[in-house]
Design a protein around this motif. Structure first.
Motif, short mmCIF file in Angstrom:
data_model
loop_
_atom_site.label_atom_id
_atom_site.label_comp_id
_atom_site.label_asym_id
_atom_site.label_seq_id
_atom_site.Cartn_x
_atom_site.Cartn_y
_atom_site.Cartn_z
N ARG A 339 -0.79 0.12 49.46
CA ARG A 339 0.34 0.35 50.48
C ARG A 339 0.80 -1.14 50.31
NH1 ARG A 339 -0.16 4.07 54.30
NH2 ARG A 339 -2.26 5.32 54.41
N CYS A 341 2.68 -3.89 51.96
CA CYS A 341 2.55 -4.47 53.51
C CYS A 341 3.11 -5.71 53.42
CB CYS A 341 1.05 -4.36 54.10
SG CYS A 341 0.40 -2.97 54.41
N GLU A 375 8.99 -2.41 46.90
CA GLU A 375 9.35 -1.36 47.55
C GLU A 375 8.33 -0.42 47.21
OE1 GLU A 375 13.08 0.30 47.00
OE2 GLU A 375 12.82 0.39 44.97
N PRO A 376 7.99 0.46 48.05
CA PRO A 376 7.11 1.57 47.94
C PRO A 376 7.62 2.74 46.67
CG PRO A 376 7.38 1.61 50.15
CD PRO A 376 8.43 0.68 49.73
N ALA A 398 2.29 3.27 48.69
CA ALA A 398 2.91 3.82 49.92
C ALA A 398 3.39 2.73 50.57
CB ALA A 398 1.83 4.61 50.58
N GLU A 399 3.98 3.29 51.72
CA GLU A 399 4.57 2.26 52.75
C GLU A 399 3.54 1.80 53.50
OE1 GLU A 399 8.39 2.15 56.01
OE2 GLU A 399 7.64 3.93 54.77
N CYS A 400 3.56 0.68 53.97
CA CYS A 400 2.55 0.12 54.66
C CYS A 400 2.84 0.56 56.31
CB CYS A 400 2.79 -1.59 55.00
SG CYS A 400 1.50 -2.45 55.60
N SER A 401 1.61 0.79 56.88
CA SER A 401 1.37 1.16 58.33
C SER A 401 0.57 0.09 58.78
CB SER A 401 0.80 2.52 58.42
OG SER A 401 -0.68 2.34 57.63
#
Length: 464
Positions: A339, A341, A375-376, A398-401
């Motif tokens: 991810r 982040c 960027e993801p 993936a995009e950071c959560s």
């Protein structure tokens, strides 16, 4: 004028006898005739005929000539010629003394053939004292001239009553003839050339007189040459024989042959025969994963050693030891965060050395094993090895959560498998981490950059 008669009477013992003659007298007219004056005539010789009557002075015509009046102007016709004229009353004779000058007793002598570079003398030979004057067509007035060029040469002589005599001669100047040739002489041989026996190389010359009297130069360039010796190496396989220059050979050794040539020296051929074993060769090849390696028309898809026997017509069997290496990089992967982040992160290809690559690139445009992303997305790396194999690996970032981080405040290092170590857990990948543990007195006892299994609590008493 008239007729007269005369009679004669003769008496003798027995009587008389008479005879009568009659004369008729005729008085004619014409008077005295003239044959002309005696003369002395001189002529130059010529190829023509003259009439002596044209040279009479004060002469009556109609006379006779002894021997004749028409003569050729040849010195042999010199002499006296008589002109006789007469009638019934008188006769007269004129003498013409004719002298035809003979040519001078001289001749033009000299060579009519000269060799290049030579000089010849043309001269008047004989009695030239009666000669009044002479001149050559070269302008010389001497009795001889020197010539060295081809052409006509003539001389004119004046003598007697302005008589002229001439003669000419064509002189040809011939160049020296030269003939050259070359020949090959083998060492130890002899060569016969124009009566000479030649035993060694060099340039030989001989002069001989030709039909023109000039010398002819013959030149022979003799090249002395050693016979050629050739060495041939021939290998026989086990049980094999071979025919060489008509001789069948199946045994190891050295053989000599002499090859004769009509145009050159003999050739000595030395044939060295040796025994040759089957040839063993090693070959290495590399095959990419999923592909095959082609060798001598056969495909090999798996790595490993292979032995291939090749039979040939003109040689011994060849044994190929083939080693096929299958190129595989099983641990090839992209290492990096799952991810994103942080504002940026690095992705790196591991499992293949950069030195073993011909080329490598990312779909980000970066070259090499590393790229930086911000960027993801799905990131793809493609590389080609030095053996030409192509490798492609991908990684999705993936995009950071929001991450949940759990930090325990107690653990029990008693070896029961439950909470035996002090560790920190997170629902996402930690980018930066550092932990420090101090005792109650403020002394640092642990420092770690790993979030898992930071401390197992050993070597310290409870209550610390």
């Amino acid at each position: 004028p008239g007729e007269r008669r005369i009679s004669v009477i003769g008496y003798y013992n027995f009587g008389e006898r008479t005879d009568t003659a009659i004369a008729r007298i005729d008085v004619r007219g014409g008077g005295v005739v003239q044959a002309g004056e005696d003369r002395s005539l001189e002529f130059c010789p010529a190829d023509r005929t003259i009439d002596l009557e044209n040279y009479l002075l004060n002469a009556d015509s109609g006379g006779d000539w002894l021997p004749n009046s028409m003569i050729e102007l040849d010195p042999t016709n010199s002499g006296d010629y008589l002109y006789i004229v007469s009638n019934s009353c008188s006769a007269d004779t004129a003498r013409l003394e004719v002298f035809i000058w003979p040519g001078p007793d001289v001749s033009l002598e000299g060579p009519d053939q000269l060799c290049a570079g030579e000089q010849g003398i043309l001269s008047l030979e004989g009695d030239i004292d009666p000669v009044d004057s002479l001149v050559w067509n070269t302008g010389s007035i001497d009795s001889s001239i020197v010539v060295d060029q081809s052409g006509w040469y003539s001389v004119q002589i004046w003598y007697g009553e302005d008589c002229r005599w001439s003669d000419s001669l064509f002189v040809e100047v011939n160049d020296e003839l030269a003939f050259s040739d070359s020949s090959l002489l083998c060492v130890g041989d002899t060569l016969l050339w124009r009566g000479q026996t030649i035993t060694q190389g060099g340039i030989y010359e001989e002069r001989s007189s030709g039909g023109t009297g000039c010398d002819t130069l013959f030149t022979l360039d003799v090249e002395e040459r050693m016979g050629v010796e050739i060495t041939e190496d021939i290998a026989l396989c086990e049980g094999e024989s071979r025919t060489i220059y008509g001789v069948e050979i199946d045994t190891v050794g050295e053989y000599r042959f002499t090859l004769s040539s009509a145009m050159a020296c003999d050739t000595q051929v030395v044939v060295r025969v040796e025994r040759r074993e089957a040839i063993s060769l090693e070959v290495e090849g590399t095959v990419c994963a999923g592909e095959v390696f082609d060798f001598r028309g056969e495909a090999y898809g798996l790595g490993g050693p292979y032995e291939i026997v090749s039979e040939v017509e003109d040689g011994c069997d060849t044994v190929w030891q083939l080693w096929v290496y299958e190129e595989q990089y099983e641990e090839l992967a992209i290492q990096g965060p799952e991810r994103l982040c942080a504002p940026r992160a690095d992705l790196e290809v591991v499992g293949i050395p950069d030195a073993e690559l011909n080329s490598s690139s990312w779909n980000t445009g970066a070259m090499g094993l590393r790229t930086t992303i911000d960027e993801p997305g799905v990131y793809r790396w493609e590389g080609e090895s030095q053996n030409g194999c192509v490798y492609i690996v991908e990684r999705e970032v993936a995009e950071c959560s929001i991450c949940e981080i759990a930090i325990p405040n107690v653990f029990s290092p008693n070896g029961d498998g439950i909470n035996d170590v002090f560790e920190i857990s997170s629902s996402c990948e930690l980018i930066d981490f550092r932990a420090q543990i101090f005792d109650r007195w403020g002394n640092q006892i642990i420092e770690s950059a790993q979030s898992d299994a930071i401390w197992n609590g050993r070597d310290y008493q409870p209550g610390v």
